[in-house]
Enzyme design. Structure first.
Site, PDB file in Angstrom:
ATOM      1  N   PHE A   1       0.963  -1.159   0.041  1.00  0.00           N
ATOM      2  CA  PHE A   1       0.049   0.110   0.007  1.00  0.00           C
ATOM      3  C   PHE A   1       0.972   1.316  -0.166  1.00  0.00           C
ATOM      4  O   PHE A   1       1.652   1.249   0.873  1.00  0.00           O
ATOM      5  CB  PHE A   1      -0.788   0.009   1.280  1.00  0.00           C
ATOM      6  CG  PHE A   1      -1.892   1.035   1.106  1.00  0.00           C
ATOM      7  CD1 PHE A   1      -2.992   0.953   0.253  1.00  0.00           C
ATOM      8  CD2 PHE A   1      -1.672   2.264   1.783  1.00  0.00           C
ATOM      9  CE1 PHE A   1      -3.972   2.043   0.079  1.00  0.00           C
ATOM     10  CE2 PHE A   1      -2.873   3.480   1.686  1.00  0.00           C
ATOM     11  CZ  PHE A   1      -3.791   3.311   0.775  1.00  0.00           C
TER      12      PHE A   1
ATOM     13  N   ASP B   1       9.430   2.681   1.887  1.00  0.00           N
ATOM     14  CA  ASP B   1       8.273   3.470   2.168  1.00  0.00           C
ATOM     15  C   ASP B   1       7.624   3.057   3.658  1.00  0.00           C
ATOM     16  O   ASP B   1       7.478   2.307   4.058  1.00  0.00           O
ATOM     17  CB  ASP B   1       6.849   2.779   1.612  1.00  0.00           C
ATOM     18  CG  ASP B   1       5.508   3.772   1.900  1.00  0.00           C
ATOM     19  OD1 ASP B   1       5.496   4.309   2.942  1.00  0.00           O
ATOM     20  OD2 ASP B   1       4.775   3.509   1.165  1.00  0.00           O
TER      21      ASP B   1
ATOM     22  N   LYS C   1       2.513   9.771   8.666  1.00  0.00           N
ATOM     23  CA  LYS C   1       1.734   9.342   9.681  1.00  0.00           C
ATOM     24  C   LYS C   1       2.154   9.778  11.080  1.00  0.00           C
ATOM     25  O   LYS C   1       1.983  11.115  11.313  1.00  0.00           O
ATOM     26  CB  LYS C   1       1.574   7.684   9.721  1.00  0.00           C
ATOM     27  CG  LYS C   1       0.598   7.403   8.384  1.00  0.00           C
ATOM     28  CD  LYS C   1       0.159   5.828   8.719  1.00  0.00           C
ATOM     29  CE  LYS C   1      -0.424   5.289   7.458  1.00  0.00           C
ATOM     30  NZ  LYS C   1      -1.993   5.386   7.705  1.00  0.00           N
TER      31      LYS C   1
HETATM   32  C1  LIG Z   1       2.958   2.264   3.824  1.00  0.00           C
HETATM   33  C2  LIG Z   1       2.092   3.580   3.523  1.00  0.00           C
HETATM   34  N1  LIG Z   1       2.319   4.315   2.438  1.00  0.00           N
HETATM   35  C3  LIG Z   1       1.786   5.351   2.320  1.00  0.00           C
HETATM   36  C4  LIG Z   1       0.384   5.413   2.555  1.00  0.00           C
HETATM   37  C5  LIG Z   1      -0.555   6.614   2.322  1.00  0.00           C
HETATM   38  O1  LIG Z   1      -0.340   7.477   3.268  1.00  0.00           O
HETATM   39  P1  LIG Z   1      -1.553   8.858   3.127  1.00  0.00           P
HETATM   40  O2  LIG Z   1      -2.912   8.243   3.406  1.00  0.00           O
HETATM   41  O3  LIG Z   1      -1.006   9.857   4.211  1.00  0.00           O
HETATM   42  O4  LIG Z   1      -1.456   9.508   1.752  1.00  0.00           O
HETATM   43  C6  LIG Z   1      -0.101   4.753   3.797  1.00  0.00           C
HETATM   44  C7  LIG Z   1      -1.218   4.880   4.385  1.00  0.00           C
HETATM   45  O5  LIG Z   1      -1.863   4.122   4.986  1.00  0.00           O
HETATM   46  C8  LIG Z   1       0.938   3.676   4.039  1.00  0.00           C
HETATM   47  O6  LIG Z   1       0.498   2.798   5.002  1.00  0.00           O
END
Ligand SMILES: Cc1ncc(COP(=O)(O)O)c(C=O)c1O
Length: 405
Positions: free
Chosen positions: A136, A221, A250
């Site tokens: 994700f 990520d 986050k």
């Molecule tokens: C690993 C990861 N990357 C990116 C995101 C996307 O972040 P945002 O919702 O702040 O765009 C998330 C959101 O859950 C995530 O868990």
């Protein structure tokens, strides 16, 4: 149906997210209250963003202070909170340059832009990014292409070109997918939304070696796993490797919207005009993030996440001996998941909610726990009592439906 729920259903596009019928109006620490005054332990914590819990006094104070000084400037000028935050993030990550933005998806977009520019400059125009199935990375069009979930992609085709998804934790699949046109590999060190999946011990080291061998970039990520969530400041620390580019978000903001992508000298190839943002690195959110990160480091919330999360995990593991429907426990630090043998994720989250505990369902059969990093042992005790009550209820339902057959 509650008045607010009724209005919400009338006004909002249904993206299928509101799975718990609770309208929250207040939060403090690891607890939240609904509009009827009912208290809940919050083990969702803004999908892992409320790292210091709700309305932490440090965050309140910085917001008050910074809001009375300067909320927003522009990237035409220099602002001090942004520079202080950059210094903190770079010194704790060992990376060289940063761009601050507003969300995880945006941070990953920036990381991919950086990798594509690197491909143009150093890899004969290579542009493709390989990412993992069940990953994700966010909801923008390019991040939907990077996110290896066909069900998230199908409604929006054609997706931006230049993304390939391969199975996670499978170095052979990754090796086979790297081509002339590949500029980077993008991975989560632990797959969060995919159900808290930890790769085998040497996977990230092998990925690092593959990237070095082929001269391509490794993007990690750490939007969900970073800032202490998994018991080390950055989740990739357990593997002893370093990414070329790392994205964070986050928990960095402790609840305010902020994210960033960081790169080593080699990968940091943006030049004038390559990127920008109106709100990215604004003084208000940057000041909060710097205070959150300082607090995490000063109070050793990273060690706390490792210790309390470790105990919590042991107690979740013990559930397997008690109920047959508990299949597997996964995770590290305070990013944990329980997978059941049956598709009970939604019902389990709802049963927990009715008993005063908010947990995140990952249908069909997994629930995820991401409590604030300040969570206390007594709160874990309380959560365990509630969870066991909910599992017991589900197990009885399962037994009686089997009996009726
Ligand atoms: C690993 C990861 N990357 C990116 C995101 C996307 O972040 P945002 O919702 O702040 O765009 C998330 C959101 O859950 C995530 O868990």
């Amino acid at each position: 149906m509650n008045h607010w729920v009724e209005l919400d259903k009338r006004y909002f596009m249904d993206t299928g997210h509101r799975r718990l019928e609770v309208t929250l109006v207040r939060g403090e620490g690891a607890r939240v209250w609904d509009d009827a005054g009912r208290e809940y332990l919050d083990f969702i914590a803004g999908w892992a963003a409320c790292s210091l819990g709700h309305c932490h006094p440090v965050i309140q104070e910085v917001i008050r202070e910074q809001a009375s000084r300067l909320i927003l400037a522009s990237l035409d000028v220099y602002t001090t909170p942004q520079i202080e935050l950059a210094e903190l993030l770079l010194s704790t990550s060992g990376l060289a340059k940063i761009f601050i933005c507003n969300s995880g998806a945006e941070a990953n977009e920036g990381a991919v832009k950086l990798a594509r520019k690197y491909g143009k400059l150093h890899l004969s125009g290579a542009y493709e990014v390989i990412s993992a199935l069940k990953s994700f990375h966010g909801r923008t069009l390019a991040m939907v292409a990077a996110t290896g979930k066909p069900e998230y992609q199908a409604p929006f085709t054609p997706l931006p070109e230049g993304f390939t998804n391969v199975p996670y934790n499978d170095i052979a699949a990754l090796r086979a997918a790297v081509r002339e046109r590949t500029c980077a590999i993008l991975l989560e060190p632990i797959q969060g939304e995919g159900g808290v999946r930890i790769p085998s011990e040497h996977y990230l080291q092998e990925v690092r070696a593959l990237c070095d061998e082929r001269g391509i970039l490794l993007i990690l990520d750490e939007v969900q796993t970073g800032c202490g969530r998994t018991g080390t400041l950055w989740a990739h620390e357990y593997s002893g490797i370093r990414p070329d580019i790392m994205t964070v978000g986050k928990g960095l903001g402790g609840g305010v919207p902020i994210a960033a992508f960081l790169a080593n000298e080699r990968a940091a190839c943006f030049g004038p005009g390559d990127h920008g943002s109106t709100y990215g690195g604004n003084p208000l959110c940057s000041a909060v993030a710097a205070a959150v990160l300082r607090f995490i480091l000063k109070e050793d919330l990273v060690g706390h996440a490792a210790r309390v999360g470790g105990d919590f995990r042991e107690r979740l593991l013990a559930l397997r001996g008690k109920w047959d429907i508990v299949k597997e426990v996964r995770g590290r630090g305070l990013l944990l998941a329980v997978e059941f043998t049956r598709p009970v994720a939604l019902a389990m989250a709802q049963a927990c909610c009715e008993r005063g505990l908010l947990v995140n369902p990952i249908p069909p059969q997994t629930i995820r726990f991401m409590p604030p990093l300040i969570i206390g042992r007594s709160e874990v005790d309380q959560a365990m009592v509630i969870l066991e009550g909910a599992i017991n209820q589900m197990a009885q339902v399962a037994a009686s439906s089997e009996g009726a057959r």
